[in-house]
Design a protein around this motif. Structure first.
Motif, PDB file in Angstrom:
ATOM      1  N   ASN A 175       0.815  -1.214   0.000  1.00 49.08           N
ATOM      2  CA  ASN A 175       0.000   0.000   0.000  1.00 49.08           C
ATOM      3  C   ASN A 175       0.850   1.267   0.000  1.00 49.08           C
ATOM      4  O   ASN A 175       0.462   2.287   0.569  1.00 49.08           O
ATOM      5  N   GLN A 242      -1.612   1.373  -7.544  1.00 49.92           N
ATOM      6  CA  GLN A 242      -1.128   0.311  -6.671  1.00 49.92           C
ATOM      7  C   GLN A 242      -1.160  -1.047  -7.379  1.00 49.92           C
ATOM      8  O   GLN A 242      -0.258  -1.874  -7.199  1.00 49.92           O
ATOM      9  N   GLN A 246       1.951  -3.617  -8.016  1.00 51.39           N
ATOM     10  CA  GLN A 246       1.914  -5.004  -7.555  1.00 51.39           C
ATOM     11  C   GLN A 246       2.065  -5.992  -8.715  1.00 51.39           C
ATOM     12  O   GLN A 246       2.686  -7.041  -8.563  1.00 51.39           O
TER      13      GLN A 246
END
Length: 546
Positions: A175, A242, A246
């Motif tokens: 995060n 995000q 990832q």
């Protein structure tokens, strides 16, 4: 009522005549001067022969061999399940400085990262946010190097390597762009920067390189599917950002570069590093890339180049930007099974004919010759002052301030590109001059003196890179991305040392076979008459850039 004397009346007529002349001159100045286009000339080559009487007094140059010592040593800890490959700078490459450089690199050899242009801006914004939030001087040294297949984050400061590692890991936490406790990023600023970069590229003429990739590789090639996602530029939010991060993290092979263990503050806590390693998301949406994330199902068709010149209109431009070159790996099928099974063989030059079958009709270069051709021919023609194009088109004929060659040797594509700019009136002569030199290198062998100069340049370039720690690291990452080892690099250098005029001519005939890709950016209406006159057999096609 005033009466004009004859003298006054005569002066009035003179003033009227003078004003008419001034108006006529102004009108003529507003008209565009007719361009006188520069005529073409035969190609001219520099002489590399040693003049008399120096030829009998200069010492003979010996073979220049780069250092064979490895730059980094791999540390293996079988008792631990490390999420990264650990590399230590060798003692021979270390310096006495108390400053430590730590780099955390994500490598994806088989497929490019999705949206690396977005991720680069986002990571830079994260570094700014962390520097403000933590007030750590080490973060002021943050550097990032992003390519289609690698993302390398580095910090260089006198702190303990464990502290530096902890800072780098924050960029990849799950995060990191959202969590308020870890300095969230300004998503509005990221969107503005992406849009600004697009406008700057259009203004500076960098859009020509986007068209180059599209016409060279084809619109469905992976390299053209993962960049310049304009739709995402406009709608990007923190959750999407995000997810991009990832997705890159899960796709990557990780490499951690540390100073030599004998350096100050270089003792590394392996157990603590594992505990700090980010937890990766199990599954991600597949809508973030313009292409499917299933690279194993992707096949591409290489565009066949014909006698066509692509034109990007830049009205009012006083110069013409030129991109001209060849793709030299067009024999390769880009299915993922081939990339996994044979990427290393392709990179080091082993033959793969048995796996691919007879492809003699579509290529004249073996995989072994791709790297050698790319490096030697781009340097022969475009290595600045001593390159053939620079010597003739600038030094002898004054058609440009500079023309250069670029070897792009990436995991999924290799190409040679020559690039430069020229004045409007020189456009046709400039393009014809490049084409004439590409034809000449295929039909006329280089002199032994020129070959010796080429070898000295290429090996000297390698030697210089050994003196710069950042260049050494970038070179090592390039080797990792392409599957090369230090032994493979030494083999390539040995082939360069054994290069002969005949061998170079063979490489040129293979690499420069077929028609080149030519893209020009300039004032189309002004340069078309010159192009049609000097290159009547070539078709001209306007290209609109989004």
């Amino acid at each position: 009522m005033m009466n004009l004397t004859p003298v006054t009346h005569g002066r009035s007529k003179q003033l009227q005549s003078l004003m008419c002349c001034v108006v006529a001159l102004l009108l003529s100045a507003c008209q565009q001067t007719q361009i006188v286009f520069t005529p073409t000339e035969p190609p001219s080559l520099a002489s590399f022969d040693t003049p008399y009487p120096l030829d009998n007094h200069l010492p003979e140059s010996g073979i220049i061999i780069p250092a064979t010592d490895p730059i980094f040593s791999d540390e293996v800890h079988t008792e631990l399940d490390l999420p990264y490959q650990l590399h230590r700078l060798t003692l021979a490459q270390s310096n006495s400085s108390a400053i430590n450089r730590v780099s955390l690199a994500a490598i994806s050899p088989q497929a490019p990262f999705n949206n690396p242009d977005i991720l680069q801006i986002a990571l830079q914004e994260k570094a700014r946010a962390l520097a403000i939030n933590l007030a750590d001087p080490c973060l002021e040294t943050f550097s990032i190097r992003v390519s289609l297949h690698s993302i390398n984050l580095s910090l260089t400061c006198p702190d303990d390597v464990n502290h530096i590692y902890g800072l780098l890991i924050q960029f990849w936490q799950q995060n990191t762009f959202i969590d308020a406790t870890t300095a969230p990023v300004d998503i509005d600023n990221i969107r503005r920067q992406l849009k600004l970069n697009k406008h700057l590229n259009a203004f500076s003429g960098a859009e020509i390189d986007k068209v180059w990739r599209e016409k060279l590789l084809g619109p469905e090639h992976p390299y053209n599917k993962v960049l310049n996602n304009d739709e995402l530029f406009d709608s990007l939010n923190l959750n999407q950002l995000q997810q991009i991060q990832q997705q890159a993290a899960m796709q990557a092979q990780w490499h951690l570069f540390l100073p030599n263990s004998q350096a100050k503050n270089a003792e590394f806590n392996l157990q603590a590093s594992i505990k700090q390693w980010p937890m990766l998301t199990k599954s991600l949406p597949k809508s973030l890339s313009k292409s499917s994330s299933h690279a194993d199902k992707l096949e591409t068709t290489t565009p066949k180049q014909t006698q066509k010149i692509y034109l990007i209109d830049a009205p009012g431009s006083v110069q013409t930007q030129v991109r001209l070159g060849y793709r030299i790996d067009y024999r390769i099928d880009y299915r993922i099974d081939y990339r996994i099974d044979h990427s290393i063989n392709h990179a080091i030059g082993h033959t793969v004919d048995s796996e691919l079958g007879d492809m003699s009709e579509t290529s004249q270069l073996s995989s072994q010759e791709v790297a050698l051709s790319c490096r030697s021919l781009s340097a022969l023609m475009g290595r600045s002052f001593s390159g053939r194009l620079y010597y003739d088109l600038r030094e002898k004929r004054g058609l440009t301030y500079g023309i250069y060659g670029q070897c792009a040797n990436a995991p999924l594509s290799s190409s040679i590109k020559f690039y430069g700019s020229t004045a409007i009136e020189h456009t046709g002569a400039f393009v014809v001059g490049i084409l004439d030199h590409l034809a000449l290198v295929k039909t006329q062998s280089a002199s032994q003196g020129e070959i010796n100069a080429l070898k000295t340049y290429l090996i000297g370039e390698d030697l210089l890179s050994q003196d710069n720690s950042i260049q050494r690291e970038n070179q090592y990452l390039q080797q990792l991305a392409t599957g090369l080892t230090q032994v493979d690099v030494q083999k390539l250098n040995a082939e360069l040392q054994a290069l002969t005029p005949k061998r170079l001519q063979q490489l040129a005939n293979g690499a420069f076979s077929g028609e080149p890709l030519i893209i020009l950016r300039g004032d189309i209406d002004r340069i078309i008459p010159d192009l049609t006159s000097k290159l009547p057999e070539w078709q001209l096609e306007r290209v609109k850039v989004d």
